[in-house]
Scaffold this motif. Structure first.
Motif, PDB file in Angstrom:
ATOM      1  N   VAL A 154       0.867  -1.170   0.000  1.00  0.00           N
ATOM      2  CA  VAL A 154       0.000   0.000   0.000  1.00  0.00           C
ATOM      3  C   VAL A 154       0.906   1.222   0.000  1.00  0.00           C
ATOM      4  CG1 VAL A 154      -1.798   1.263   1.265  1.00  0.00           C
ATOM      5  CG2 VAL A 154      -1.779  -1.242   1.296  1.00  0.00           C
ATOM      6  N   GLN A 203       1.393   5.707  -0.043  1.00  0.00           N
ATOM      7  CA  GLN A 203       0.807   6.974   0.370  1.00  0.00           C
ATOM      8  C   GLN A 203       1.689   8.102  -0.152  1.00  0.00           C
ATOM      9  OE1 GLN A 203       0.497   7.614   4.684  1.00  0.00           O
ATOM     10  NE2 GLN A 203      -1.445   8.652   4.345  1.00  0.00           N
ATOM     11  N   LEU A 210      -4.332   6.843   1.247  1.00  0.00           N
ATOM     12  CA  LEU A 210      -3.770   5.520   1.060  1.00  0.00           C
ATOM     13  C   LEU A 210      -4.260   4.888  -0.239  1.00  0.00           C
ATOM     14  CD1 LEU A 210      -4.452   4.457   4.729  1.00  0.00           C
ATOM     15  CD2 LEU A 210      -2.196   4.898   3.756  1.00  0.00           C
ATOM     16  N   TRP A 236      -3.998   1.143  -2.390  1.00  0.00           N
ATOM     17  CA  TRP A 236      -3.542  -0.230  -2.545  1.00  0.00           C
ATOM     18  C   TRP A 236      -2.762  -0.361  -3.857  1.00  0.00           C
ATOM     19  CZ3 TRP A 236      -5.412  -3.526  -6.531  1.00  0.00           C
ATOM     20  CH2 TRP A 236      -4.875  -4.828  -6.502  1.00  0.00           C
ATOM     21  N   TYR A 268      -1.144  -7.185  -4.449  1.00  0.00           N
ATOM     22  CA  TYR A 268      -1.490  -8.268  -3.526  1.00  0.00           C
ATOM     23  C   TYR A 268      -0.860  -9.568  -3.998  1.00  0.00           C
ATOM     24  CZ  TYR A 268      -4.393 -12.286  -2.190  1.00  0.00           C
ATOM     25  OH  TYR A 268      -4.832 -13.516  -1.775  1.00  0.00           O
ATOM     26  N   TYR A 317       4.197   0.913   2.054  1.00  0.00           N
ATOM     27  CA  TYR A 317       4.018   0.056   3.220  1.00  0.00           C
ATOM     28  C   TYR A 317       3.751  -1.385   2.768  1.00  0.00           C
ATOM     29  CZ  TYR A 317       2.941   4.414   5.798  1.00  0.00           C
ATOM     30  OH  TYR A 317       2.985   5.658   6.361  1.00  0.00           O
TER      31      TYR A 317
END
Lengths: 116, 108
Positions: free
Chosen positions: A37, A39, A45, A47, A50, A95
């Motif tokens: 994720v 920013q 934030l 995404w 995955y 992150y």
């Protein structure tokens, strides 16, 4: 104690590449899906990507598809994000997060700055 | 894409008062809604998942409610450490979870 520690951020020129790493500890890494994720400075934030627990199922946000590659090494308890063809708009704190879902644990983040 | 809208953008509250934050989804997300707290220079922290379940270690003064498209985070009595930015996130369309724009809770 669950810990996620990112590394690999830094200053890179537009069009350049960078590889982020996330070292996991305090839980059985191979049992959990993971996500990246980001920013942007002063923003919300977003995404990014995955990966499931085995690495066989992967998704990307449209904004990074074809440029970023997520991977993991369960033997090393590590998550990676290979970022190619970087653009100014990729500048952000990145992150890694344990994806339960939702994101129950986050790393402290690593700053990627894309600028000439 | 499911769009999440938070209101207000900024909430000014005195310590000890109640704070009510809203989050609206552009389509139903059932109860697949999480709330996070983020303080300056820190990573987000999970507060609430499943719209109303507190995460591990989260004080009882934080509560979540709602389902479908309308959700609320309530902080019953604001403490000094609660002044932060709060984000909602839907994970009904997992793993493409989308976040709201955030609500900043500031000291009045």
């Amino acid at each position: 104690e669950v810990q996620l520690v990112e590394s690999g951020g830094g200053l890179v020129q537009p069009g350049g590449s960078l590889r982020l790493s996330c070292a996991a500890s305090g839980f059985t890494f191979s049992n959990y899906e993971m996500s990246w994720v980001r920013q942007a400075p002063g923003k919300g934030l977003e995404w990014v990507s995955y990966i499931d627990n085995s690495g066989s199922t992967i998704y990307y946000a449209d904004s990074v598809k074809g440029r970023f590659t997520i991977s993991r090494d369960n033997a090393k308890n590590s998550l990676y994000l290979q970022m190619n063809s970087l653009r100014a708009e990729d500048t952000a704190v990145y992150y890694c997060a344990r994806d339960s879902p939702p994101y129950d644990y986050w790393g402290q983040g690593t700053l990627v700055t894309v600028s000439s | 894409e499911i769009v999440m809208t938070q209101s207000p953008a900024t909430l000014s509250v005195s310590p000890g008062e109640r704070a009510t934050l809203s989050c609206r989804a552009s389509q139903s997300v059932s109860s697949n809604l999480a709330w996070y707290q983020q303080k300056p220079g820190q990573a987000p922290r999970l507060l609430i998942y499943g719209a109303s379940t507190r995460a591990t270690g989260i004080p009882a003064r934080f509560s979540g409610s709602g389902s479908g498209t309308e959700f609320t985070l309530t902080i019953s009595s604001l403490q000094s450490e609660d002044f932060a930015v709060y984000y909602c996130q839907q994970y009904n369309n997992w793993p493409r979870g989308t976040f709201g724009g955030g609500t900043k809770v500031e000291i009045k």
